[in-house]
Design a protein around this motif. Sequence first.
Motif, PDB file in Angstrom:
ATOM      1  N   PRO A  74       0.829  -1.212   0.000  1.00  0.00           N
ATOM      2  CA  PRO A  74       0.000   0.000   0.000  1.00  0.00           C
ATOM      3  C   PRO A  74       0.859   1.255   0.000  1.00  0.00           C
ATOM      4  CG  PRO A  74      -0.796  -1.580   1.612  1.00  0.00           C
ATOM      5  CD  PRO A  74       0.541  -2.086   1.141  1.00  0.00           C
ATOM      6  N   PRO A  97      -7.959   4.832   1.289  1.00  0.00           N
ATOM      7  CA  PRO A  97      -8.667   3.827   0.495  1.00  0.00           C
ATOM      8  C   PRO A  97      -9.778   4.454  -0.348  1.00  0.00           C
ATOM      9  CG  PRO A  97      -8.377   3.069   2.755  1.00  0.00           C
ATOM     10  CD  PRO A  97      -7.977   4.517   2.731  1.00  0.00           C
ATOM     11  N   ASP A 135     -11.203   8.667  -7.518  1.00  0.00           N
ATOM     12  CA  ASP A 135     -12.146   7.744  -6.892  1.00  0.00           C
ATOM     13  C   ASP A 135     -13.454   7.986  -7.628  1.00  0.00           C
ATOM     14  OD1 ASP A 135     -13.958   6.320  -5.343  1.00  0.00           O
ATOM     15  OD2 ASP A 135     -13.035   6.884  -3.442  1.00  0.00           O
ATOM     16  N   THR A 147      -4.318   1.223  -8.747  1.00  0.00           N
ATOM     17  CA  THR A 147      -5.516   1.507  -7.965  1.00  0.00           C
ATOM     18  C   THR A 147      -6.356   0.242  -7.777  1.00  0.00           C
ATOM     19  OG1 THR A 147      -6.560   2.224 -10.024  1.00  0.00           O
ATOM     20  CG2 THR A 147      -5.712   3.944  -8.559  1.00  0.00           C
ATOM     21  N   HIS A 207     -12.853  -0.974  -2.988  1.00  0.00           N
ATOM     22  CA  HIS A 207     -13.525  -1.725  -1.925  1.00  0.00           C
ATOM     23  C   HIS A 207     -15.044  -1.564  -1.975  1.00  0.00           C
ATOM     24  CE1 HIS A 207     -14.758   1.721   0.546  1.00  0.00           C
ATOM     25  NE2 HIS A 207     -13.534   2.210   0.487  1.00  0.00           N
ATOM     26  N   ARG A 217     -15.291  -7.644   2.495  1.00  0.00           N
ATOM     27  CA  ARG A 217     -14.551  -6.430   2.884  1.00  0.00           C
ATOM     28  C   ARG A 217     -13.712  -6.705   4.117  1.00  0.00           C
ATOM     29  NH1 ARG A 217     -11.575  -2.759   3.227  1.00  0.00           N
ATOM     30  NH2 ARG A 217     -12.042  -0.535   3.456  1.00  0.00           N
ATOM     31  N   LEU A 224      -7.095  -4.341   2.954  1.00  0.00           N
ATOM     32  CA  LEU A 224      -6.352  -3.407   2.108  1.00  0.00           C
ATOM     33  C   LEU A 224      -7.114  -3.020   0.848  1.00  0.00           C
ATOM     34  CD1 LEU A 224      -2.757  -4.924   2.361  1.00  0.00           C
ATOM     35  CD2 LEU A 224      -3.724  -3.011   3.642  1.00  0.00           C
ATOM     36  N   GLY A 283      -9.207  -1.163  -1.802  1.00  0.00           N
ATOM     37  CA  GLY A 283      -9.316   0.270  -2.035  1.00  0.00           C
ATOM     38  C   GLY A 283      -8.005   1.011  -1.935  1.00  0.00           C
ATOM     39  N   SER A 284      -6.945   0.320  -1.504  1.00  0.00           N
ATOM     40  CA  SER A 284      -5.636   0.963  -1.393  1.00  0.00           C
ATOM     41  C   SER A 284      -5.060   1.256  -2.772  1.00  0.00           C
ATOM     42  CB  SER A 284      -4.655   0.057  -0.636  1.00  0.00           C
ATOM     43  OG  SER A 284      -5.077  -0.177   0.683  1.00  0.00           O
TER      44      SER A 284
END
Length: 296
Positions: free
Chosen positions: A10, A16, A36, A259, A262, A270, A275, A277-278
Amino acid sequence: MPQPSSEPVPFAPAAPAALGERPVWDDRTGELLWVDIDAGVLHRYRSGAPATARGYAPSVGAVALREKGGAVLAVTDGFLLLDADGEPEGPVIRPAGMESDRFFNDGACDPAGRFLAGTATAALTPGAGALYRLDPDGTVSTVLDQVTESNGIAWSQDGTTMYYVDSGTQDVRAYGYDPATGAVDPSPYRTLITVDPADGTPDGLVTDSEGNLWLALWGGWGLRRYSPDGTLLDHIPFPVSDVTCPCFGGPDLRDLFVTTSHGYLDPARRAQQPLAGSLFQLRPGPQGLPAARYAG
């Protein structure tokens, strides 16, 4: 900036993301940008400074650099130009005839400075999306139609081949591309890579200085490297399932930033993927290319 390893780790400054996408390294400033999508946020990080996040629209599908400074975004319903301070430069440029249930997903600049990005629907309606081209003069053209989920896009170094992912097909296609005009030859295209659904869904991609393709696998727990003829060269496992998009960066363009997401995991998965979404960083060996910049 933290020193990367040959394994994905990460990237500490990054929070995240519900749906991280399209990282881009600015080789002039040493800044890393990424989005995002579902949060509608553009993230920026430069070594020695805190990471920043700014929202621009209900969703932001992709970011690319501009030749004169600033950036261009593919937002929910069109293209948005940002100046060097991150301020919008005019209204959203919406493609003519784009229906209200479509939204923009991934995109990138071709070697000649045009920004291409495509659309999908929330229901992933087959054939409802399209791939659009934003020329430097602000003109928007439809490049491909009958797309289900427009996703990763990249070019050969000479600009004559466009690699394209419609995630509704499981394929990476190679199209003839005219770098002088930005025209795509829609037929016949080559199906360069077909990913078995058991191995995930093809997502974002980037090419390196050797012409190889690096393909993220949504639901596939990893990243693959392919030769220009579609031969699988390497698979790099990740500790998260939904891997979305890579880019090369760092002072020597040998760091790989990737990328992930999550936002589409149920609570049980989840919890199993802390990790998810890191933004990950690794140093796999090959060197990347400077990101192409939008000429408008």
